[in-house]
Design a protein around this motif. Structure first.
Motif, short mmCIF file in Angstrom:
data_model
loop_
_atom_site.label_atom_id
_atom_site.label_comp_id
_atom_site.label_asym_id
_atom_site.label_seq_id
_atom_site.Cartn_x
_atom_site.Cartn_y
_atom_site.Cartn_z
N GLN A 140 0.82 -1.20 0.00
CA GLN A 140 0.00 0.00 0.00
C GLN A 140 0.86 1.26 0.00
OE1 GLN A 140 -2.78 -0.28 3.24
NE2 GLN A 140 -3.95 -1.90 2.29
N LEU A 141 1.75 1.32 -0.96
CA LEU A 141 2.58 2.52 -1.11
C LEU A 141 1.71 3.65 -1.65
CD1 LEU A 141 5.73 0.84 -2.67
CD2 LEU A 141 5.35 1.45 -0.27
N PRO A 142 1.54 4.74 -0.91
CA PRO A 142 0.58 5.78 -1.33
C PRO A 142 0.97 6.50 -2.61
CG PRO A 142 1.88 6.53 0.54
CD PRO A 142 2.24 5.10 0.34
N LEU B 142 6.28 7.21 -15.25
CA LEU B 142 5.98 6.92 -13.84
C LEU B 142 7.18 6.30 -13.14
CD1 LEU B 142 2.32 5.53 -14.04
CD2 LEU B 142 3.07 7.68 -13.01
N GLU B 143 7.82 5.33 -13.81
CA GLU B 143 8.98 4.69 -13.20
C GLU B 143 10.10 5.71 -12.98
OE1 GLU B 143 11.66 0.68 -13.92
OE2 GLU B 143 10.98 1.84 -15.63
N SER B 144 10.29 6.62 -13.92
CA SER B 144 11.33 7.64 -13.77
C SER B 144 11.02 8.57 -12.59
CB SER B 144 11.44 8.46 -15.05
OG SER B 144 12.40 9.48 -14.92
N GLN C 76 13.09 9.17 -8.49
CA GLN C 76 13.50 10.41 -7.85
C GLN C 76 13.36 10.32 -6.33
OE1 GLN C 76 14.87 12.69 -9.77
NE2 GLN C 76 14.39 11.40 -11.55
N SER C 77 12.47 9.45 -5.87
CA SER C 77 12.30 9.24 -4.43
C SER C 77 13.09 7.98 -4.03
CB SER C 77 10.81 9.06 -4.09
OG SER C 77 10.64 8.77 -2.72
N GLU C 78 14.16 8.19 -3.31
CA GLU C 78 15.07 7.08 -3.00
C GLU C 78 14.39 6.02 -2.16
OE1 GLU C 78 19.48 6.35 -0.95
OE2 GLU C 78 18.67 8.37 -1.25
N GLY C 79 13.66 6.43 -1.15
CA GLY C 79 12.99 5.45 -0.28
C GLY C 79 11.94 4.66 -1.01
N LEU C 80 11.15 5.33 -1.86
CA LEU C 80 10.11 4.65 -2.61
C LEU C 80 10.71 3.66 -3.61
CD1 LEU C 80 7.12 4.36 -3.34
CD2 LEU C 80 7.40 6.29 -4.91
N TRP C 81 11.76 4.07 -4.30
CA TRP C 81 12.38 3.18 -5.28
C TRP C 81 13.03 1.97 -4.61
CZ3 TRP C 81 11.71 2.07 -10.00
CH2 TRP C 81 12.67 1.37 -10.73
#
Length: 702
Positions: free
Chosen positions: A67-69, A136-138, A142-147
């Motif tokens: 459930q990643l917002p 979207l993947e790019s 940009q968000s290190e934690g999310l990636w």
């Protein structure tokens, strides 16, 4: 190793001259290569399907559980489920016959030809949205934690793939659809033209090539559309910054072309098919907008209604059992029936309408851009026919043709889908209303026998309901006093018009045509003529405060002024046993000032104000004394009410109850205070020696 074609090929070439009899025949070599090509087609399709299922069933499911917002899974994975489904169907058709079966080549061709339309529609959408997937993947990178969360999911679920990003899986459908022609042509190259399945296989290979061409063309059209369909919210400064010589020249040329069309100097390009599609979309768009706005107002009114909780207040209802039943029913409806009804309306009707309205903004912008590009295209039409266009002019022509082709292919589907969604929302609204009625009916079934008038026949009951509603409406209309400005307007109109020509506006009037008046609800007007200049009796000529104009006749109602000789008969609903009626005539000379009797509609309001204590000072004659007496016997039914006897003198403390209703008055009798019905009271005036209150009820009728 005689069965291995790869290992035996060099030996056959080196010993062709020495041992020609032992060389492998050409048809056998072709058959072996054909078998290898067929196995490659089937095995790669199986591996491709396994990777698709790994992507959808494992990776996407794991991301859903986290459930990643910030992750848009719908946009990221596009229609990969449809791609998986068509791959499953294709593989099942290929496995229906063994590769060694002579009929297998025909089955391959028939499978691809049978799924040609499904393959085109599915892969067309996927390839067109693949750019959005990469974007979207790019953005997620940009968000290190999310990636890191996404990559950890991929490494945990699919460690055997050694995938470094999501695009490792998402690019597979794009690669697969472009590989089908190569695989089919490889099989076809190693198949003899005399083979029974050669014709079907050849048609499948040609269809696969054409399929890729159409997908690439559709992707190009979508890229052009994506450039123009975005709606921008630009400030005035942003628009000014975009002004340059090129933009001024382009807009001037377009304006000149439009003026030539209007003047008939040059013919206007007409496309009847496109015009019909655009008109249908305009009607659909307006219907969606109107329904969405009406639903917003409906929900606002429902919210206002839910804020009023009448069951928590004291109700002026005689029957205590009726009060209890009403309170329980109203409380249940406010607690769970109406809130559930409102939530269903928002989820199933209002939000889908809002989404549909937002989605139609993009096509609307594309249609507007198409018109602009059409004007540019018409200016270079002669050069296009002669083939002397420059590179920029060729780009203009390509852009217009791309937009026109895309709209012609997509608008029918948009109109059909939008119409179906609109019908579904209307159907959902009807179902929700029926469910509400059913819930209320089930709730009231338990109280049906306990409510009054439940013994009446069906027709008599609804007749009683209609009479009660009409009586309540008249009370509501007569209970709204005129404002000082309206009283002044009434006096002015009374000097110029007869009473039957004075009307009151029943609802707000918005003037939409020339000479129409805009009037608020409750405004008093004088009717000059009950028709307009064309004889239309639905528009009346009226005067309102010196202004003259037309007003819809349906929004006017006759204004009835107050009668100063009201009847003081009690309301049947207050005392069923009271069947007698007593009236008293009050002379207007007893009221030197209008503050004691407001000029409102109906006699009930006159009765409510007629018992107010008044004193008039006269220097020449003895002042009349006004006294309030009880006109009828009244038995108190609770601690907040007070019993009266006919002819008994009453002191009025407040001519209304706690909620401001004038149907009840707070009085003091025999040193006790309580509420009594206002229409049980009467005013008598006595002068000189007769200033004392009468002790007998018979005096009330004099």
């Amino acid at each position: 190793m005689e069965g291995d074609p790869e290992s035996s090929a060099p030996k056959m070439e080196s010993s062709r001259e020495e041992v020609p009899a032992e060389a492998t025949p050409v048809p056998d070599r072709m058959k072996q290569k054909q078998l290898l090509a067929v196995e490659e087609l089937v095995s790669t399709e199986m591996n491709y399907l396994n990777m698709l299922q790994l992507c959808t069933l494992d990776i996407r499911s794991s991301l859903q559980l986290k459930q990643l917002p910030a992750v848009d899974l719908v946009g990221l994975f596009a229609n990969i489920d449809d791609v998986t489904d068509v791959s499953i169907r294709l593989l099942s058709l290929l496995k229906r016959t063994a590769p060694t079966d002579p009929q297998f080549l025909g089955c391959i061709g028939d499978a691809f030809l049978g799924l040609k339309e499904d393959l085109e529609s599915v892969y067309k959408e996927y390839c067109a949205s693949y750019t959005n997937t990469l974007a979207l993947e790019s953005s997620y990178k940009q968000s290190e934690g999310l990636w890191q969360e996404i990559m950890q999911t991929i490494k945990t679920v699919a460690p055997q793939t050694n995938a470094s990003s999501l695009s490792f899986f998402m690019v597979m459908p794009v690669q697969r659809i472009s590989r089908y022609p190569l695989l089919l042509q490889n099989v076809l190259k190693n198949t003899e033209p005399s083979h029974p399945g050669y014709q079907s296989l050849q048609e499948a290979a040609t269809a696969a090539v054409e399929l890729n061409v159409r997908i690439n063309e559709y992707k190009r059209l979508k890229e052009v559309a994506d450039k123009y369909k975005k709606t921008e919210s630009l400030t005035i400064m942003d628009k000014l910054c975009r002004i340059n010589k090129h933009s001024i020249a382009k807009k001037t040329a377009r304006l000149s072309q439009m003026m030539k069309h209007e003047a008939g100097i040059v013919p206007k390009t007409e496309d009847k098919e496109f015009v019909a599609l655009e008109e249908y979309m305009c009607v659909l768009e307006k219907g969606v907008a109107d329904l969405q706005e009406n639903m917003a107002v409906y929900l606002k009114h429902l919210e206002d209604f839910l804020r009023s909780r009448p069951h928590e207040q004291d109700l002026d209802i005689e029957n205590g059992e009726s009060v209890r039943c009403y309170n329980e029913i109203s409380e249940a409806m406010h607690q769970w029936i109406y809130p559930t009804f409102r939530r269903r309306l928002e989820a199933l009707v209002f939000r889908p309408l809002c989404t549909l309205r937002e989605l139609m903004a993009g096509p609307r912008n594309l249609i507007r851009k198409r018109l602009h590009k059409l004007l540019d295209f018409e200016q270079i039409e002669e050069k296009r026919q002669s083939g002397s266009m420059s590179y920029e002019e060729q780009e203009v022509a390509n852009t217009y043709q791309a937009l026109n082709a895309l709209l012609l292919s997509e608008l029918p589907r948009l109109n059909a889908t939008g119409t179906q969604l609109l019908l579904n929302t209307v159907g959902a609204f009807s179902c929700i209303q029926r469910d509400l009625a059913a819930e209320v009916e089930r709730l009231c079934e338990g109280y049906q026998q306990q409510l009054p008038h439940s013994h009446l026949p069906h027709s008599a009951f609804w007749g009683w309901v209609g009479d009660a509603i009409q009586e309540g409406t008249q009370k509501v209309q007569s209970a709204s006093p005129l404002s000082p400005s309206s009283q002044q307007r009434l006096r002015m109109l009374s000097l110029k018009y007869r009473p039957e020509h004075i009307y009151q506006v029943s609802s707000n009037v918005e003037g939409s045509r020339e000479l129409d008046l805009t009037l608020p609800r409750g405004e008093l007007v004088g009717v000059l003529q009950e028709m307009d200049t064309r004889g239309d009796q639905h528009r009346w000529l009226v005067e309102a405060g010196g202004r003259r104009g037309y007003v819809p006749a349906g929004k006017l109602k006759p204004y009835h002024q107050v009668t100063l000789t009201p009847s003081l008969s009690p309301s049947p609903s207050l005392s069923p046993s009271c069947s007698r009626s007593t009236s008293i005539s009050i002379s207007p000379s007893c009221f030197p000032s209008s503050q004691y009797l407001s000029p409102v509609v109906g006699g009930a309001e006159c009765r409510r104000h007629s018992y107010t204590e008044m004193t008039v000072t006269d220097r020449t004659t003895a002042p009349p004394c006004f006294q309030v007496l009880a006109g009828y016997d009244f038995s108190a039914r609770g601690s907040h009410e007070l019993s009266l006897q006919a002819g008994e003198q009453v002191k009025v403390l407040e001519p209304h109850d706690k909620r401001g209703s004038t149907e009840w008055s707070l009085v003091e009798v025999r040193g006790q205070r309580g509420y009594v019905p206002s229409n049980y009271l009467m005013v008598v005036s006595m002068v000189g020696d007769n200033a004392s209150a009468p002790s007998s009820p018979n005096l009330l009728t004099k």
